[in-house]
Design a protein around this motif. Structure first.
Motif, PDB file in Angstrom:
ATOM      1  N   SER A   1      13.514 -14.051  -4.662  1.00 23.02           N
ATOM      2  CA  SER A   1      14.474 -13.219  -5.372  1.00 23.02           C
ATOM      3  C   SER A   1      14.156 -13.202  -6.862  1.00 23.02           C
ATOM      4  CB  SER A   1      15.889 -13.756  -5.139  1.00 23.02           C
ATOM      5  OG  SER A   1      16.839 -12.979  -5.837  1.00 23.02           O
ATOM      6  N   HIS A   2      13.969 -11.974  -7.421  1.00 25.65           N
ATOM      7  CA  HIS A   2      13.562 -11.853  -8.815  1.00 25.65           C
ATOM      8  C   HIS A   2      13.885 -10.439  -9.291  1.00 25.65           C
ATOM      9  CE1 HIS A   2      10.811 -11.615 -12.321  1.00 25.65           C
ATOM     10  NE2 HIS A   2      11.065 -12.899 -12.413  1.00 25.65           N
ATOM     11  N   PRO A   3      14.179 -10.247 -10.584  1.00 21.02           N
ATOM     12  CA  PRO A   3      14.475  -8.897 -11.084  1.00 21.02           C
ATOM     13  C   PRO A   3      13.355  -7.879 -10.840  1.00 21.02           C
ATOM     14  CG  PRO A   3      15.140 -10.528 -12.702  1.00 21.02           C
ATOM     15  CD  PRO A   3      14.413 -11.282 -11.619  1.00 21.02           C
ATOM     16  N   SER A   4      12.123  -8.335 -10.643  1.00 15.59           N
ATOM     17  CA  SER A   4      11.005  -7.412 -10.428  1.00 15.59           C
ATOM     18  C   SER A   4      10.906  -6.907  -8.991  1.00 15.59           C
ATOM     19  CB  SER A   4       9.688  -8.099 -10.800  1.00 15.59           C
ATOM     20  OG  SER A   4       9.443  -9.217  -9.957  1.00 15.59           O
ATOM     21  N   ASN A   5      11.725  -7.423  -8.079  1.00 15.73           N
ATOM     22  CA  ASN A   5      11.633  -7.022  -6.666  1.00 15.73           C
ATOM     23  C   ASN A   5      11.789  -5.513  -6.506  1.00 15.73           C
ATOM     24  OD1 ASN A   5      13.498  -9.895  -5.308  1.00 15.73           O
ATOM     25  ND2 ASN A   5      11.375  -9.731  -5.978  1.00 15.73           N
ATOM     26  N   ALA A   6      10.824  -4.884  -5.860  1.00 13.39           N
ATOM     27  CA  ALA A   6      10.898  -3.444  -5.607  1.00 13.39           C
ATOM     28  C   ALA A   6      10.319  -3.066  -4.248  1.00 13.39           C
ATOM     29  CB  ALA A   6      10.155  -2.667  -6.703  1.00 13.39           C
ATOM     30  N   ILE A   7       9.649  -4.018  -3.585  1.00 13.44           N
ATOM     31  CA  ILE A   7       8.986  -3.745  -2.309  1.00 13.44           C
ATOM     32  C   ILE A   7       9.636  -4.629  -1.255  1.00 13.44           C
ATOM     33  CG2 ILE A   7       6.791  -3.735  -1.067  1.00 13.44           C
ATOM     34  CD1 ILE A   7       5.411  -3.502  -3.828  1.00 13.44           C
ATOM     35  N   ALA A   8      10.326  -3.999  -0.312  1.00 11.30           N
ATOM     36  CA  ALA A   8      11.145  -4.733   0.659  1.00 11.30           C
ATOM     37  C   ALA A   8      10.323  -5.145   1.877  1.00 11.30           C
ATOM     38  CB  ALA A   8      12.323  -3.870   1.095  1.00 11.30           C
ATOM     39  N   LEU A   9      10.502  -6.398   2.286  1.00 11.06           N
ATOM     40  CA  LEU A   9       9.808  -6.920   3.469  1.00 11.06           C
ATOM     41  C   LEU A   9      10.780  -7.393   4.549  1.00 11.06           C
ATOM     42  CD1 LEU A   9       6.947  -9.000   1.789  1.00 11.06           C
ATOM     43  CD2 LEU A   9       6.838  -6.674   2.683  1.00 11.06           C
ATOM     44  N   GLY A  10      12.058  -7.114   4.377  1.00 15.54           N
ATOM     45  CA  GLY A  10      13.052  -7.599   5.319  1.00 15.54           C
ATOM     46  C   GLY A  10      12.803  -7.156   6.749  1.00 15.54           C
ATOM     47  N   ALA A  11      12.447  -5.890   6.940  1.00 17.99           N
ATOM     48  CA  ALA A  11      12.225  -5.384   8.297  1.00 17.99           C
ATOM     49  C   ALA A  11      11.051  -6.093   8.965  1.00 17.99           C
ATOM     50  CB  ALA A  11      11.983  -3.874   8.265  1.00 17.99           C
TER      51      ALA A  11
ATOM     52  N   ALA B   1      -7.794   0.041   1.198  1.00 19.14           N
ATOM     53  CA  ALA B   1      -8.130   0.769   2.431  1.00 19.14           C
ATOM     54  C   ALA B   1      -6.899   1.471   3.006  1.00 19.14           C
ATOM     55  CB  ALA B   1      -8.715  -0.198   3.454  1.00 19.14           C
ATOM     56  N   ARG B   2      -5.751   0.811   2.938  1.00 18.33           N
ATOM     57  CA  ARG B   2      -4.528   1.391   3.506  1.00 18.33           C
ATOM     58  C   ARG B   2      -3.972   2.529   2.654  1.00 18.33           C
ATOM     59  NH1 ARG B   2      -1.949  -1.885   7.388  1.00 18.33           N
ATOM     60  NH2 ARG B   2      -2.952  -3.911   7.720  1.00 18.33           N
ATOM     61  N   SER B   3      -4.151   2.429   1.329  1.00 13.51           N
ATOM     62  CA  SER B   3      -3.584   3.436   0.435  1.00 13.51           C
ATOM     63  C   SER B   3      -4.560   4.547   0.081  1.00 13.51           C
ATOM     64  CB  SER B   3      -3.100   2.765  -0.858  1.00 13.51           C
ATOM     65  OG  SER B   3      -4.189   2.172  -1.564  1.00 13.51           O
TER      66      SER B   3
ATOM     67  N   ALA C   1       0.828  -1.210   0.000  1.00 14.73           N
ATOM     68  CA  ALA C   1       0.000   0.000   0.000  1.00 14.73           C
ATOM     69  C   ALA C   1       0.862   1.260   0.000  1.00 14.73           C
ATOM     70  CB  ALA C   1      -0.932  -0.014   1.212  1.00 14.73           C
ATOM     71  N   ARG C   2       1.933   1.258   0.807  1.00 13.68           N
ATOM     72  CA  ARG C   2       2.825   2.433   0.831  1.00 13.68           C
ATOM     73  C   ARG C   2       3.472   2.653  -0.531  1.00 13.68           C
ATOM     74  NH1 ARG C   2       4.238   0.233   5.901  1.00 13.68           N
ATOM     75  NH2 ARG C   2       6.099  -0.749   5.004  1.00 13.68           N
ATOM     76  N   TRP C   3       3.908   1.567  -1.161  1.00 13.82           N
ATOM     77  CA  TRP C   3       4.577   1.697  -2.463  1.00 13.82           C
ATOM     78  C   TRP C   3       3.613   2.263  -3.499  1.00 13.82           C
ATOM     79  CZ3 TRP C   3       4.094   0.192  -7.473  1.00 13.82           C
ATOM     80  CH2 TRP C   3       5.217   0.349  -8.281  1.00 13.82           C
ATOM     81  N   ILE C   4       2.395   1.767  -3.539  1.00 11.37           N
ATOM     82  CA  ILE C   4       1.428   2.251  -4.525  1.00 11.37           C
ATOM     83  C   ILE C   4       1.075   3.712  -4.269  1.00 11.37           C
ATOM     84  CG2 ILE C   4      -0.948   2.005  -5.358  1.00 11.37           C
ATOM     85  CD1 ILE C   4      -0.635  -1.024  -4.899  1.00 11.37           C
ATOM     86  N   ALA C   5       0.825   4.072  -3.009  1.00 10.07           N
ATOM     87  CA  ALA C   5       0.463   5.448  -2.691  1.00 10.07           C
ATOM     88  C   ALA C   5       1.563   6.423  -3.091  1.00 10.07           C
ATOM     89  CB  ALA C   5       0.156   5.572  -1.198  1.00 10.07           C
ATOM     90  N   GLU C   6       2.806   6.013  -2.925  1.00  9.28           N
ATOM     91  CA  GLU C   6       3.933   6.892  -3.252  1.00  9.28           C
ATOM     92  C   GLU C   6       4.264   6.909  -4.742  1.00  9.28           C
ATOM     93  OE1 GLU C   6       7.055   5.300  -0.889  1.00  9.28           O
ATOM     94  OE2 GLU C   6       6.179   5.952   1.025  1.00  9.28           O
ATOM     95  N   THR C   7       4.001   5.802  -5.439  1.00  7.38           N
ATOM     96  CA  THR C   7       4.470   5.652  -6.818  1.00  7.38           C
ATOM     97  C   THR C   7       3.382   5.887  -7.855  1.00  7.38           C
ATOM     98  OG1 THR C   7       5.985   3.956  -5.955  1.00  7.38           O
ATOM     99  CG2 THR C   7       5.782   4.114  -8.344  1.00  7.38           C
ATOM    100  N   VAL C   8       2.139   5.509  -7.536  1.00  3.91           N
ATOM    101  CA  VAL C   8       1.037   5.622  -8.504  1.00  3.91           C
ATOM    102  C   VAL C   8      -0.136   6.338  -7.831  1.00  3.91           C
ATOM    103  CG1 VAL C   8      -0.223   4.372 -10.303  1.00  3.91           C
ATOM    104  CG2 VAL C   8       1.771   3.300  -9.249  1.00  3.91           C
TER     105      VAL C   8
END
Length: 304
Positions: free
Chosen positions: A274-284, A180-182, A152-159
Protein backbone atom coordinates in the motif's frame (compact mmCIF):
# COMPACT_ATOMS: atom_id res chain seq x y z
CA UNK A 1 -17.41 -24.25 1.64
CA UNK A 2 -16.99 -20.98 3.55
CA UNK A 3 -14.10 -18.75 2.49
CA UNK A 4 -12.82 -15.98 4.72
CA UNK A 5 -10.31 -13.32 3.66
CA UNK A 6 -8.51 -11.83 6.66
CA UNK A 7 -6.45 -8.73 5.81
CA UNK A 8 -4.02 -7.10 8.19
CA UNK A 9 -4.80 -3.36 8.58
CA UNK A 10 -2.36 -2.11 5.93
CA UNK A 11 -3.90 -4.38 3.29
CA UNK A 12 -7.58 -3.56 3.77
CA UNK A 13 -7.82 -1.66 0.45
CA UNK A 14 -6.33 -4.56 -1.51
CA UNK A 15 -8.70 -7.01 0.20
CA UNK A 16 -11.69 -4.99 -1.00
CA UNK A 17 -10.64 -5.69 -4.61
CA UNK A 18 -10.26 -9.43 -4.00
CA UNK A 19 -13.19 -10.70 -1.94
CA UNK A 20 -15.78 -10.82 -4.73
CA UNK A 21 -13.52 -12.78 -7.07
CA UNK A 22 -12.62 -15.17 -4.25
CA UNK A 23 -16.25 -15.44 -3.13
CA UNK A 24 -14.92 -14.76 0.35
CA UNK A 25 -16.19 -12.90 3.38
CA UNK A 26 -13.84 -10.20 4.64
CA UNK A 27 -13.03 -10.46 8.34
CA UNK A 28 -10.18 -8.03 9.12
CA UNK A 29 -7.41 -8.89 11.55
CA UNK A 30 -7.32 -6.38 14.41
CA UNK A 31 -3.76 -5.72 15.53
CA UNK A 32 -2.65 -3.37 18.27
CA UNK A 33 0.25 -3.05 20.67
CA UNK A 34 0.38 -3.03 24.44
CA UNK A 35 2.40 -0.20 26.04
CA UNK A 36 5.43 -2.50 26.22
CA UNK A 37 5.31 -3.08 22.46
CA UNK A 38 3.93 -6.62 22.46
CA UNK A 39 1.23 -7.42 19.91
CA UNK A 40 -2.41 -8.27 20.51
CA UNK A 41 -4.10 -9.95 17.52
CA UNK A 42 -7.88 -10.35 17.46
CA UNK A 43 -9.88 -12.39 14.92
CA UNK A 44 -13.46 -13.25 14.16
CA UNK A 45 -14.12 -16.43 16.16
CA UNK A 46 -16.80 -17.99 13.88
CA UNK A 47 -14.44 -19.96 11.64
CA UNK A 48 -15.60 -23.56 12.09
CA UNK A 49 -14.94 -25.41 8.82
CA UNK A 50 -13.83 -22.25 6.98
CA UNK A 51 -10.96 -21.94 4.54
CA UNK A 52 -9.05 -18.84 5.62
CA UNK A 53 -6.69 -16.66 3.61
CA UNK A 54 -4.63 -14.18 5.64
CA UNK A 55 -3.57 -11.17 3.56
CA UNK A 56 -0.38 -9.40 4.66
CA UNK A 57 2.22 -7.76 2.47
CA UNK A 58 5.57 -8.38 4.15
CA UNK A 59 7.11 -4.94 3.63
CA UNK A 60 7.90 -5.00 7.37
CA UNK A 61 8.49 -8.71 7.81
CA UNK A 62 10.15 -8.45 11.22
CA UNK A 63 7.19 -6.60 12.72
CA UNK A 64 4.62 -8.91 11.11
CA UNK A 65 6.20 -12.30 11.72
CA UNK A 66 4.84 -13.03 15.21
CA UNK A 67 1.41 -11.45 14.57
CA UNK A 68 1.11 -13.62 11.43
CA UNK A 69 1.78 -16.75 13.44
CA UNK A 70 -0.60 -15.64 16.19
CA UNK A 71 -3.35 -14.99 13.60
CA UNK A 72 -2.88 -18.31 11.80
CA UNK A 73 -2.77 -20.40 14.97
CA UNK A 74 -5.79 -18.59 16.42
CA UNK A 75 -7.76 -19.16 13.21
CA UNK A 76 -7.07 -22.90 13.55
CA UNK A 77 -8.09 -22.76 17.21
CA UNK A 78 -11.41 -21.23 16.10
CA UNK A 79 -12.00 -24.15 13.73
CA UNK A 80 -10.54 -23.07 10.38
CA UNK A 81 -10.19 -26.03 8.01
CA UNK A 82 -7.17 -24.49 6.26
CA UNK A 83 -5.15 -21.29 6.58
CA UNK A 84 -3.15 -19.84 3.69
CA UNK A 85 -1.06 -16.70 3.29
CA UNK A 86 -1.37 -14.10 0.54
CA UNK A 87 1.83 -12.06 0.79
CA UNK A 88 1.87 -9.79 -2.30
CA UNK A 89 5.37 -8.69 -1.34
CA UNK A 90 7.47 -11.50 0.13
CA UNK A 91 10.30 -10.36 2.37
CA UNK A 92 13.57 -12.08 3.22
CA UNK A 93 14.45 -13.04 -0.35
CA UNK A 94 17.88 -11.37 -0.54
CA UNK A 95 19.99 -13.47 1.86
CA UNK A 96 19.89 -16.77 -0.01
CA UNK A 97 23.58 -17.54 0.61
CA UNK A 98 26.26 -16.79 3.20
CA UNK A 99 28.16 -13.79 1.85
CA UNK A 100 30.42 -13.43 4.91
CA UNK A 101 31.43 -15.82 7.65
CA UNK A 102 28.96 -16.23 10.48
CA UNK A 103 25.93 -14.80 8.66
CA UNK A 104 22.51 -16.44 8.92
CA UNK A 105 21.13 -17.57 5.55
CA UNK A 106 17.70 -16.09 6.20
CA UNK A 107 15.83 -16.89 2.97
CA UNK A 108 15.32 -20.61 3.66
CA UNK A 109 14.90 -19.97 7.39
CA UNK A 110 12.03 -17.55 6.76
CA UNK A 111 10.51 -19.99 4.28
CA UNK A 112 10.56 -22.67 6.98
CA UNK A 113 8.90 -20.27 9.42
CA UNK A 114 6.06 -19.60 6.96
CA UNK A 115 5.54 -23.21 5.94
CA UNK A 116 5.26 -24.21 9.60
CA UNK A 117 2.39 -21.74 9.92
CA UNK A 118 0.44 -21.86 6.64
CA UNK A 119 -1.00 -24.44 4.26
CA UNK A 120 -0.17 -22.49 1.10
CA UNK A 121 1.42 -19.25 -0.08
CA UNK A 122 0.63 -16.76 -2.86
CA UNK A 123 3.01 -13.94 -3.73
CA UNK A 124 3.85 -11.56 -6.60
CA UNK A 125 7.17 -11.70 -8.44
CA UNK A 126 9.46 -12.79 -5.60
CA UNK A 127 12.97 -11.43 -5.99
CA UNK A 128 14.74 -14.67 -6.86
CA UNK A 129 18.51 -14.64 -7.17
CA UNK A 130 20.35 -17.94 -6.92
CA UNK A 131 17.08 -19.75 -6.13
CA UNK A 132 15.42 -20.25 -9.49
CA UNK A 133 11.93 -21.24 -8.38
CA UNK A 134 9.86 -20.35 -5.33
CA UNK A 135 8.69 -23.97 -5.12
CA UNK A 136 12.24 -25.11 -4.39
CA UNK A 137 12.16 -23.14 -1.11
CA UNK A 138 8.80 -24.33 0.19
CA UNK A 139 7.27 -27.69 1.00
CA UNK A 140 3.77 -26.17 0.96
CA UNK A 141 1.96 -25.31 -2.31
CA UNK A 142 2.94 -21.90 -3.67
CA UNK A 143 1.74 -19.65 -6.48
CA UNK A 144 3.89 -17.00 -8.13
CA UNK A 145 1.65 -14.29 -9.59
CA UNK A 146 3.29 -12.28 -12.36
CA UNK A 147 2.71 -8.52 -12.42
CA UNK A 148 4.00 -8.15 -15.97
CA UNK A 149 0.65 -8.57 -17.81
CA UNK A 150 -0.99 -5.82 -15.73
CA UNK A 151 2.07 -3.54 -16.02
CA UNK A 152 2.22 -4.08 -19.79
CA UNK A 153 -1.48 -3.18 -20.17
CA UNK A 154 -1.04 -0.02 -18.11
CA UNK A 155 1.97 1.15 -20.13
CA UNK A 156 0.35 0.38 -23.49
CA UNK A 157 -2.75 2.35 -22.52
CA UNK A 158 -1.03 5.25 -20.73
CA UNK A 159 2.32 5.80 -22.50
CA UNK A 160 1.88 4.72 -26.15
CA UNK A 161 5.23 6.24 -27.19
CA UNK A 162 7.19 4.51 -24.41
CA UNK A 163 10.62 2.99 -24.55
CA UNK A 164 11.16 0.71 -21.57
CA UNK A 165 14.38 1.10 -19.61
CA UNK A 166 15.82 -1.51 -17.27
CA UNK A 167 18.28 0.04 -14.79
CA UNK A 168 20.48 -3.08 -14.52
CA UNK A 169 20.86 -6.63 -15.79
CA UNK A 170 18.68 -8.04 -12.99
CA UNK A 171 15.72 -6.04 -14.29
CA UNK A 172 15.94 -7.46 -17.82
CA UNK A 173 13.70 -10.48 -17.12
CA UNK A 174 10.81 -8.16 -16.22
CA UNK A 175 11.53 -5.44 -18.79
CA UNK A 176 11.84 -7.89 -21.70
CA UNK A 177 8.57 -9.62 -20.80
CA UNK A 178 6.68 -6.33 -20.41
CA UNK A 179 8.11 -5.07 -23.71
CA UNK A 180 6.97 -8.22 -25.52
CA UNK A 181 3.47 -7.96 -24.04
CA UNK A 182 3.07 -4.24 -24.70
CA UNK A 183 4.76 -4.13 -28.09
CA UNK A 184 7.24 -1.51 -26.88
CA UNK A 185 10.99 -1.31 -27.52
CA UNK A 186 13.29 -1.67 -24.56
CA UNK A 187 16.86 -1.11 -23.46
CA UNK A 188 18.76 -2.33 -20.40
CA UNK A 189 21.50 -0.12 -19.06
CA UNK A 190 25.04 -1.47 -19.14
CA UNK A 191 27.55 -0.72 -16.39
CA UNK A 192 31.02 0.27 -17.50
CA UNK A 193 33.79 -0.01 -14.91
CA UNK A 194 36.69 2.39 -15.47
CA UNK A 195 38.30 1.90 -12.07
CA UNK A 196 37.58 0.78 -8.52
CA UNK A 197 35.53 3.91 -7.83
CA UNK A 198 34.47 4.90 -11.35
CA UNK A 199 31.44 2.95 -12.54
CA UNK A 200 29.20 4.50 -15.20
CA UNK A 201 25.93 3.40 -16.74
CA UNK A 202 24.99 3.76 -20.38
CA UNK A 203 22.33 2.76 -22.88
CA UNK A 204 23.56 0.25 -25.45
CA UNK A 205 21.83 2.20 -28.28
CA UNK A 206 20.95 5.83 -27.44
CA UNK A 207 19.51 6.36 -30.94
CA UNK A 208 16.82 3.75 -30.25
CA UNK A 209 15.23 5.91 -27.54
CA UNK A 210 15.16 9.18 -29.48
CA UNK A 211 11.72 10.77 -29.60
CA UNK A 212 10.20 8.32 -27.13
CA UNK A 213 9.17 8.63 -23.48
CA UNK A 214 11.42 6.61 -21.17
CA UNK A 215 9.62 4.34 -18.72
CA UNK A 216 11.97 2.95 -16.08
CA UNK A 217 10.94 -0.45 -14.75
CA UNK A 218 12.25 -2.28 -11.71
CA UNK A 219 10.82 -5.08 -9.62
CA UNK A 220 11.81 -3.58 -6.25
CA UNK A 221 12.60 0.09 -5.65
CA UNK A 222 14.07 0.34 -2.17
CA UNK A 223 16.85 2.90 -1.66
CA UNK A 224 16.32 4.37 -5.14
CA UNK A 225 20.07 4.69 -5.80
CA UNK A 226 20.00 2.67 -9.01
CA UNK A 227 17.08 4.68 -10.38
CA UNK A 228 18.75 7.99 -9.48
CA UNK A 229 21.91 6.86 -11.28
CA UNK A 230 19.81 5.93 -14.31
CA UNK A 231 18.06 9.31 -14.31
CA UNK A 232 21.40 11.12 -14.26
CA UNK A 233 22.39 9.27 -17.42
CA UNK A 234 19.06 9.85 -19.20
CA UNK A 235 19.24 13.59 -18.56
CA UNK A 236 22.27 13.71 -20.85
CA UNK A 237 20.16 12.41 -23.77
CA UNK A 238 17.61 15.27 -23.85
CA UNK A 239 14.64 12.92 -23.57
CA UNK A 240 11.17 13.74 -22.22
CA UNK A 241 10.82 13.41 -18.42
CA UNK A 242 10.79 9.68 -17.60
CA UNK A 243 8.19 7.68 -15.70
CA UNK A 244 9.08 5.07 -13.09
CA UNK A 245 7.08 1.85 -12.70
CA UNK A 246 7.86 -0.24 -9.61
CA UNK A 247 6.37 -3.68 -9.10
CA UNK A 248 7.10 -3.54 -5.35
CA UNK A 249 7.17 0.05 -3.98
CA UNK A 250 9.38 -0.51 -0.93
CA UNK A 251 10.79 3.07 -0.94
CA UNK A 252 12.97 2.80 2.15
CA UNK A 253 13.67 5.93 4.18
CA UNK A 254 13.31 9.10 2.11
CA UNK A 255 13.71 7.31 -1.24
CA UNK A 256 10.25 8.28 -2.51
CA UNK A 257 10.80 11.98 -1.76
CA UNK A 258 14.21 11.97 -3.43
CA UNK A 259 12.79 10.28 -6.51
CA UNK A 260 9.95 12.80 -6.67
CA UNK A 261 12.54 15.59 -6.69
CA UNK A 262 14.70 13.94 -9.35
CA UNK A 263 12.73 14.99 -12.43
CA UNK A 264 10.43 12.03 -12.95
CA UNK A 265 7.16 12.83 -14.70
CA UNK A 266 5.34 10.25 -12.58
CA UNK A 267 6.01 7.38 -10.16
CA UNK A 268 3.65 4.41 -10.51
CA UNK A 269 3.52 1.08 -8.71
CA UNK A 270 1.41 -2.01 -8.35
CA UNK A 271 -0.59 -2.44 -5.15
CA UNK A 272 1.54 -5.24 -3.68
CA UNK A 273 2.47 -2.71 -0.96
CA UNK A 274 0.00 0.00 0.00
CA UNK A 275 1.50 3.31 -1.16
CA UNK A 276 0.33 6.64 -2.67
CA UNK A 277 1.96 5.63 -5.99
CA UNK A 278 -0.32 2.58 -6.43
CA UNK A 279 -1.97 2.70 -9.86
CA UNK A 280 -1.78 -0.88 -11.19
CA UNK A 281 -4.21 -3.29 -9.54
CA UNK A 282 -3.33 -6.94 -8.96
CA UNK A 283 -6.25 -7.95 -6.76
CA UNK A 284 -7.98 -10.05 -9.41
CA UNK A 285 -4.77 -11.98 -10.17
CA UNK A 286 -4.08 -12.61 -6.48
CA UNK A 287 -7.68 -13.70 -5.93
CA UNK A 288 -7.50 -16.22 -8.78
CA UNK A 289 -4.27 -17.75 -7.50
CA UNK A 290 -5.50 -17.89 -3.91
CA UNK A 291 -8.80 -19.47 -4.96
CA UNK A 292 -6.96 -22.25 -6.78
CA UNK A 293 -4.74 -23.10 -3.80
CA UNK A 294 -7.58 -22.71 -1.34
CA UNK A 295 -9.71 -25.18 -3.30
CA UNK A 296 -6.86 -27.69 -3.40
CA UNK A 297 -6.04 -27.40 0.29
CA UNK A 298 -7.66 -30.19 2.29
CA UNK A 299 -5.29 -30.75 5.21
CA UNK A 300 -3.72 -28.48 7.78
CA UNK A 301 0.02 -28.84 8.47
CA UNK A 302 1.05 -30.47 11.68
CA UNK A 303 2.17 -28.22 14.49
CA UNK A 304 5.93 -27.70 14.46
Amino acid sequence: MTRVLMPFPADAALASTMNQAMQARIAPVAWRHFPDGESLVTLEDSLAGADVAILASLRHADALALPLRFAARTAREFGARSVGLIAPYLGYMRQDKRFHGGEAVSTPLFAQFLEETFDWLVTVDPHLHRVERLQSLYRIPTAHVSATPAVARWIAETVPDAVLIGPDSESEQWVADIAARSGMPYQVLAKERHGDYDVRVSLPDPAAVAGRTPVLIDDIVSSGHTILETLAHLRQLSLPPPLLVAIHPVFAGDAYARLQEAGLARIVSTDTISHPSNAIALGADLAAAASTLMAASTNSPEDP
